[in-house]
Design a protein around this motif. Structure first.
Motif, PDB file in Angstrom:
ATOM      1  N   UNK A 183       0.920  -1.120  -0.004  1.00 51.27           N
ATOM      2  CA  UNK A 183      -0.018   0.090   0.002  1.00 51.27           C
ATOM      3  C   UNK A 183       0.903   1.304  -0.009  1.00 51.27           C
ATOM      4  N   UNK A 184       1.823   1.424   0.784  1.00 47.30           N
ATOM      5  CA  UNK A 184       2.628   2.403   0.751  1.00 47.30           C
ATOM      6  C   UNK A 184       3.368   2.732  -0.333  1.00 47.30           C
ATOM      7  N   UNK A 185       3.826   1.398  -1.086  1.00 45.87           N
ATOM      8  CA  UNK A 185       4.382   1.532  -2.434  1.00 45.87           C
ATOM      9  C   UNK A 185       3.636   2.313  -3.655  1.00 45.87           C
ATOM     10  N   UNK A 186       2.447   1.773  -3.403  1.00 44.19           N
ATOM     11  CA  UNK A 186       1.456   2.493  -4.292  1.00 44.19           C
ATOM     12  C   UNK A 186       1.278   3.825  -4.177  1.00 44.19           C
ATOM     13  N   UNK A 187       1.081   4.290  -2.967  1.00 48.76           N
ATOM     14  CA  UNK A 187       1.140   5.768  -2.735  1.00 48.76           C
ATOM     15  C   UNK A 187       2.097   6.284  -3.075  1.00 48.76           C
ATOM     16  N   UNK A 188       3.477   5.767  -2.795  1.00 53.61           N
ATOM     17  CA  UNK A 188       4.547   6.713  -3.513  1.00 53.61           C
ATOM     18  C   UNK A 188       4.613   6.502  -4.942  1.00 53.61           C
ATOM     19  N   UNK A 189       4.123   5.810  -5.765  1.00 50.75           N
ATOM     20  CA  UNK A 189       4.031   5.750  -7.192  1.00 50.75           C
ATOM     21  C   UNK A 189       3.140   6.956  -7.264  1.00 50.75           C
ATOM     22  N   UNK A 190       2.280   7.172  -6.739  1.00 46.35           N
ATOM     23  CA  UNK A 190       1.141   8.132  -7.143  1.00 46.35           C
ATOM     24  C   UNK A 190       1.866   9.610  -6.904  1.00 46.35           C
ATOM     25  N   UNK A 220       5.116   9.960  -7.018  1.00 53.09           N
ATOM     26  CA  UNK A 220       6.172  10.272  -8.152  1.00 53.09           C
ATOM     27  C   UNK A 220       5.498  10.709  -9.247  1.00 53.09           C
ATOM     28  N   UNK A 221       4.099  10.428  -9.424  1.00 48.87           N
ATOM     29  CA  UNK A 221       3.527  11.021 -10.604  1.00 48.87           C
ATOM     30  C   UNK A 221       2.626  11.986 -10.547  1.00 48.87           C
ATOM     31  N   UNK A 222       2.790  12.725  -9.479  1.00 54.18           N
ATOM     32  CA  UNK A 222       2.173  13.954  -9.027  1.00 54.18           C
ATOM     33  C   UNK A 222       0.703  13.789  -8.848  1.00 54.18           C
ATOM     34  N   UNK A 223       0.213  12.649  -8.297  1.00 52.38           N
ATOM     35  CA  UNK A 223      -1.166  12.437  -8.180  1.00 52.38           C
ATOM     36  C   UNK A 223      -1.465  12.168  -6.584  1.00 52.38           C
ATOM     37  N   UNK A 224      -0.471  12.185  -5.763  1.00 55.63           N
ATOM     38  CA  UNK A 224      -0.640  11.796  -4.468  1.00 55.63           C
ATOM     39  C   UNK A 224      -1.010  13.031  -3.749  1.00 55.63           C
ATOM     40  N   UNK A 225      -2.417  13.138  -3.030  1.00 58.33           N
ATOM     41  CA  UNK A 225      -2.999  13.979  -2.099  1.00 58.33           C
ATOM     42  C   UNK A 225      -3.631  13.340  -1.236  1.00 58.33           C
ATOM     43  N   UNK A 226      -2.997  13.655  -0.009  1.00 59.10           N
ATOM     44  CA  UNK A 226      -3.656  12.993   1.140  1.00 59.10           C
ATOM     45  C   UNK A 226      -4.923  13.207   1.340  1.00 59.10           C
ATOM     46  N   UNK A 227      -5.486  14.358   1.283  1.00 52.89           N
ATOM     47  CA  UNK A 227      -6.668  14.743   1.660  1.00 52.89           C
ATOM     48  C   UNK A 227      -7.706  14.374   0.571  1.00 52.89           C
TER      49      UNK A 227
END
Length: 364
Positions: free
Chosen positions: A67-74, A76-83
């Motif tokens: 799961x955290x690997x998926x979040x880091x991948x997102x 790296x793509x600029x698609x990770x927003x915690x909220x």
């Protein structure tokens, strides 16, 4: 076969729909209030989300699951927003997961409107799943992944095309591996059920299989198969995980009694430590218990897919009931057991009504 009308069949659809609508908007309001810090509550495992966020942003380099690997991948793509992810989880909780459960149970709103509404109501009432929509916990994502896996298996067990069967079987194995990357014993139970679904059940055979199952667990524990799991369980007593049952699984003679107590305390929520446990017992466990009894009573109607769910239920519960001693964690772990029974219950309920209608038409 005469279809028996139960008390829940007499409740008007409008009343059920009103309850669904109320819960739907109440959850949205609570979500907004929590996000704006007007109200707050403790989830017990709150540090999980902080760890996942830290890994996603590169502050930590040790991944405990995928799961955290998926979040880091997102990220790296600029698609990770915690909220924003929490808003997606809310959407999954309110709509996608109830619809998926209904689809797995083959309950359609046009043909079985009351059952469809009940599925929505039960899924929306489920408090534990809602507790984990507020941050980047893996639980909602794992539930969705499990349901998607079940959809693939369902297609596998109903197809008659050989090429399609092979493709779906390989896809199911991949999903099982993926679930194992999220939580090892979840994926292993999924894969195990994939190979054992052909075991047929009757009421008499359930008694025999239950006895053999307990004997097999005792032997496995005696020869040390569960050593790593029981050692992990002992860590709960030394850690800060909260309430524990305090069962000593290191004694092989007491293994079966301790396993039964663990099942009653964690799966059935009978170890009451605070008011929250009582609420969960009434809202989560009570419906599950009656559905489980119904499934067992009507086990003759279990087809390939329902047998897969039951086998998964047993395999998955066997591991976490031995390995877990934290009551707060138990309510997270048992979600997949409860969902398996929810799906089986409505699946069998629909079949029973269908057979009743068909027999009445034939008799006329």
């Amino acid at each position: 076969m005469k279809y028996k009308r139960h008390f829940y069949s007499r409740i008007p659809n409008t009343a059920i729909f009103l309850a669904i609508t109320t819960l739907f908007f109440l959850k949205i309001i609570i979500f907004i209030l929590v996000k704006n810090q007007v109200i707050s509550f403790s989830l017990g495992g709150g540090s999980d989300a902080n760890y996942y966020d830290a890994y996603a942003q590169g502050s930590i380099d040790v991944a405990l699951n995928i799961w955290p690997v998926i979040l880091r991948y997102l990220n790296n793509l600029g698609l990770y927003y915690r909220e924003f992810i929490s808003y997606i989880f809310l959407f999954l909780n309110l709509l996608v997961i109830p619809i998926s459960v209904a689809k797995l149970a083959e309950v359609k709103i046009k043909e079985n409107q009351k059952y469809y509404f009940y599925i929505f109501l039960i899924c929306l009432l489920y408090p534990t799943l809602f507790f984990f929509v507020f941050d980047v916990y893996r639980d909602v994502f794992m539930v969705l992944s499990f349901l998607i896996g079940c959809l693939v298996v369902k297609a596998l067990l109903t197809t008659t095309n050989t090429i399609k069967f092979i493709f779906l079987f390989l896809a199911s194995l991949v999903i099982g591996w993926y679930l194992a990357a999220l939580r090892p014993y979840l994926g292993l139970a999924f894969i195990g059920a994939l190979f054992l679904w052909s075991i047929r059940f009757t009421k008499r055979r359930i008694v025999l299989l239950s006895t053999l199952y307990l004997v097999a667990l005792f032997i496995a524990n005696y020869i040390g198969v569960f050593d790593a799991i029981t050692e992990y369980r002992e860590g709960f007593e030394e850690g800060e995980g909260g309430s524990t049952l305090g069962l000593n699984f290191s004694n092989p003679i007491m293994f079966i009694p301790n396993f039964i107590l663990s099942t009653l305390g964690q799966l059935f929520g009978l170890y009451i430590t605070n008011p929250s446990a009582i609420i969960l017992l009434l809202i989560e466990t009570l419906p599950f218990f009656f559905m489980l009894i119904y499934v067992i009573k009507n086990i003759r109607l279990a087809d390939n897919f329902v047998r897969f769910l039951i086998i998964f239920f047993v395999l998955y519960a066997s591991v976490w009931l031995i390995g877990n001693d934290n009551l707060g964690t138990a309510v997270r772990l048992r979600m997949y057991n409860y969902l398996a029974i929810y799906i089986s219950f409505f699946y069998i309920l629909r079949l029973k009504k269908l057979y009743s209608v068909t027999s009445e038409v034939v008799s006329k």
